[in-house]
Structure formats: structure tokens, C-alpha cells
Design a protein around this motif. Structure first.
Motif: not given
Length: 476
Positions: A9, A197-198, A201, A212, A214, A220, A223-224, A228, A235, A237
Motif C-alpha cells: 500500500n 490492493t484487493a 492480493v 503473502l 503485505f 491494509t 483490505d487483505v 482473501l 500472511v 504484515g
């Protein structure tokens, strides 16, 4: 070959150093840029990848993981599907410190977005919430070739970074010198948004990545989570936002690279845990409390110390404890300036001194013995703090997480800290109850300046009352 996903982001954290808080809403990124904010999300994502690249040799010693729908991690099948939303909390056994299930607590509010509305319908984290473009300079239309096996990537790393074009990821991959493949490019002629972003992903995860990464903040992470759905993918961050109350982030960019390397190496101690996706509760904030709402869970590699805890809500502080801390601070500062970081503890201390300060901003007080404090600056940004001259800096760690710097107080930047005199002018304020709740874990530093984090690390007196201190460890 192991595949790492990366989505960045690019506007995350823009409002931090200029005192705007997050970049929620269509106008804040533009305002932050006008105030002199500089993007940092891409560079922090590149630092995470750089740490991963530095550890790539150890990955090459291990065979490629088996595909089991969770990236092949240890005991992956024992974990529920990724991206659980908050309405599933009634079936969860996760409990808060007081023993109540998370979803039953007031901070675990279930938003409309978690009850079946389309992803991003209620998140409002970036400019697309109203259809307005993000600020100029963050377009995702840069050539995909920027991330295609850039010169200098480790030829034997066994890593491929699957990402999106330009500032959505490819720029960071190129900066880290890793091999990359772009699977999503934003529409030409407009700036990137949370919808990008979506979409990024979903495109990255469809490639079957082992993990993943991010780069962003709590918005954010939401959003992830929405993008997903039930897609089975671990995931992690990379913290590039402002506050980051969620438990899905590493404690710093390099820690993110370290955790990613540990996960890919399939060390027997690395498992997945369901980590909370949190965001600030604006209703509680209007009532004078800093607390968070639960939006769901994401599966995160469980590496203690390197992955942060979630923020816990503020609790009532005994007036005598706050009064004692305030008296001690007044004695230390004498006739001088005091920079107060955000939070319920520092606000209570200011009230005990006789000043009304903001709950989430950085304020500057002028203290004089025998007089009520004067307000020199409210919600000050980095430039304002640099202009005030010598000052003491008073901070309180975030409850549950233990972060002292780098979460919600980026205005108190490395430049500000050095101008003030470093650790010699740093006052750490914390009640004994709050300190004990950390269970011996260190107070954390993530200033973005490795050298400064090292300078500040070590044991420092924590003011817990009048002339009462506890020697406690700070760690970068």
C-alpha cells in the motif's frame, strides 16, 4: 522454487510524521504530501525483502515445500482457513486477558463489512472509498518489467517474488534485487486504490505463493482480510502504517524478512496461528479511550518476539499512580519544554499536571514550577517539534504490544529524538500494572533508523511513580 507474494500500500504511513495520524479518506494522502510527507512503505517493504534475500542461502539447503493448501507449512492442515471474519468469533476459543471470548468484548465490534458486504465496502482505508483517486505519484502503471529478474538478484536464492506493478510491489522487489514476476497491473491513467490492493492480493495468491507479505497498516490488513476470503494462504504484515494495532505484523521490516525466511525454511518450531486484525475504535476514541475493534483473523507464522502482539484496550489508571508519575516528571523537567506522546497514560499525566492534551496526537507543554503548564503546540508534526528547541520527550508504551516508538508517534522521528539529546532526554512513563502485563517482554523500538534503535536499546529507567523507577529493557 519458493514463491513469496508481495503487495504494497504505497500511501500507508504518510500521515505519521506530519501529525495527521492515518491516511484514511480521499483527502488525507494529498494533505500529507502537501505538508511534506515522504512515502516510506516501499522502502520498508524492500528492507523486508532484503533481509529475506540475505537469508536465502539457508533456504536453498531445504527442499521445496509440499503443497497442502496452506503453503506446505508444518501442521498447516490443522489450522482453519485463512481470512476468518469477526462474526465467526462465537466459535473461537481465543480469550482476552480477562477470560471472556474476544468477540464478546466491547472492542470486538462486528462491522457491516464483516456481515457479508463486499470487500472494502466499509473499510474506507484509502481514496477509493469515495471513488476519488489517490494522490499523484502513486500510480500502479509503471512497466511490469521493473520487477522481472532485476540485475543483481541472487542467482541461487531459489526465490521468486510474485507481485503487482510499480509502487504496489514491483519497485520494492527491484530495490531488494530479487527475482520478480508481475501478475497484476493497475489500470492506466489513474492512481492506485484499495481496490487495487484487493485485486493484487487475489492475483498473487492465485499463483500459489508460500507466504503473502503485505506492506501497510491496520486498514491494509482489513483490505487483505476482505480480499482473501477463504483462500488458504499464510500472511505476514510488514509494518508501514501509523498505529498498527493488529497482531498480523512483524515488529519491524527486517523482522518480517526474518520470519518469512524461517517459515520458508520449514523450521520445526514455526507454526501458524490465527492473528487478530484490529483497527482503532473511533466511538471509543470520542469517549476518551484508545481501544480497538476486531474484524477477523489471518493465519500468521508464529515466531515469538519477531511478530507483534495485538494492542490491548486502555484500562482505568489509579489516580495516585498517575499523580506520582506527573510529580516525578515535573521535578525532572523543571522550567522547560515537555513533548508528550499520544496515549491514555500520557494524557492522564498531563491532566494531573493541569493540562488538557489530545489523546492521539503529540503535544508540547511548557512547564514552570508553581505554574500551570502552557500549551506550546497541539498535534505537532516533525517539523514543529524540530523548531521548538531543547525539550524532554515523555512516552508511554502501547498496552499489550510494548511499542515505545514507531507506532502512532512517528512525529517523534529520529531527527527529533537526536535533536532532543537521545536517551538522556527520554522519559518513559508506565504504571506498574501496565509494565507487569508485558510479562517481561522488552519495550520495542521501530524508528526506521537502525543506528538510533541500537543507541536507544538497553536498560532505561521507567517512571512508575514519584521517585519510583523500574529499570526495564528497550529493544530495537
Amino acid at each position: 522454487m519458493r514463491r513469496i507474494g508481495l503487495v504494497v500500500n504505497p500511501v500507508a504511513g504518510l500521515g505519521g510524521r506530519v501529525g495527521l495520524g492515518g491516511t484514511d479518506g480521499p483527502d488525507r494522502p494529498r494533505v500529507a504530501l502537501a505538508l511534506g510527507a515522504r512515502p516510506s512503505a516501499g522502502a520498508r517493504a524492500a528492507a523486508a525483502l532484503g533481509e529475506l534475500a540475505a537469508r536465502a542461502g539457508q533456504l536453498a539447503e531445504h527442499g521445496c515445500p509440499a503443497r497442502d493448501g496452506r503453503g506446505g507449512g508444518p501442521d498447516a492442515a490443522a489450522h482453519p482457513a485463512s481470512g476468518r471474519r469477526a462474526q465467526e468469533a462465537t466459535a473461537s476459543t481465543a480469550s482476552a486477558p480477562d477470560g471472556r471470548p474476544e468477540a464478546s468484548k466491547g472492542t470486538a465490534h462486528v462491522p457491516a463489512a464483516a456481515r457479508g458486504r463486499p470487500p472494502h465496502a466499509a473499510s474506507g482505508r484509502r481514496a477509493d472509498a469515495t471513488g476519488d483517486p489517490a494522490p499523484n505519484g502513486f500510480s500502479g502503471t509503471r512497466a511490469a518489467a521493473a520487477a522481472e529478474a532485476p540485475a543483481g538478484h541472487p542467482p541461487d536464492s531459489g526465490l521468486l517474488v510474485v507481485t503487482a506493478a510499480g509502487p504496489l510491489g514491483a519497485d520494492s522487489v527491484a530495490a531488494a534485487g530479487l527475482a520478480g514476476r508481475v501478475v497484476y497491473t493497475a489500470e492506466a491513467g489513474r492512481d492506485t486504490s484499495a481496490a487495487d490492493t484487493a485485486a493484487a492480493v487475489r492475483a498473487v495468491v492465485a499463483e500459489g505463493v508460500d507466504l503473502l507479505l503485505f506492506a501497510g497498516g491496520d486498514g491494509t490488513a482489513r483490505d487483505v482480510l476482505g480480499a482473501l476470503g477463504d483462500a488458504p494462504c499464510p500472511v505476514l504484515g510488514v509494518p508501514t502504517g501509523v498505529k498498527m494495532h493488529s497482531a498480523v505484523f512483524a515488529v519491524g521490516p527486517r523482522a518480517a524478512g526474518e520470519v518469512a525466511a524461517a517459515w520458508l525454511a520449514r523450521r520445526s518450531t514455526v507454526r501458524l496461528r490465527d492473528a487478530e486484525v484490529m483497527d482503532r475504535d473511533e466511538d471509543a476514541l470520542s469517549g476518551g479511550r484508545v481501544t480497538s475493534r476486531l474484524f477477523g483473523w489471518l493465519p500468521v507464522p508464529d515466531v515469538p518476539v519477531r511478530v507483534q502482539q495485538r494492542k490491548t484496550g486502555s484500562t482505568a489508571t489509579a489516580p495516585e499512580a498517575v499523580g506520582g508519575i506527573a510529580a516525578d516528571v515535573a521535578e525532572r523537567v523543571g522550567d522547560g519544554l515537555l513533548v508528550l506522546g499520544p496515549g491514555s497514560t500520557t494524557r492522564a499525566v498531563a491532566a494531573a499536571l493541569g493540562a488538557d492534551v489530545s489523546l492521539t496526537g503529540v503535544d508540547v507543554l511548557r512547564l514552570r514550577p508553581g505554574h500551570l503548564p502552557g500549551i506550546v503546540a497541539r498535534d505537532a508534526g516533525e517539523d514543529a517539534l524540530l523548531s521548538i528547541g531543547p525539550a524532554w520527550i515523555a512516552l508511554s508504551p502501547i498496552g499489550g504490544q510494548g511499542f515505545l516508538l514507531g507506532r502512532g508517534n512517528q512525529q517523534i522521528s529520529p531527527r527529533v529524538l537526536r535533536a532532543a539529546g537521545g536517551r538522556e532526554r527520554l522519559l518513559v512513563l508506565c504504571t506498574e500494572q501496565k509494565l507487569a502485563a508485558l510479562g517481561g517482554r522488552p519495550l520495542l523500538l521501530d524508528t526506521g533508523d537502525d543506528a538510533l534503535d541500537a543507541e536507544l536499546s538497553g536498560h532505561l529507567p521507567v517512571i512508575t511513580g514519584r521517585r519510583h523507577t523500574s529499570l526495564y529493557r528497550l529493544a530495537g
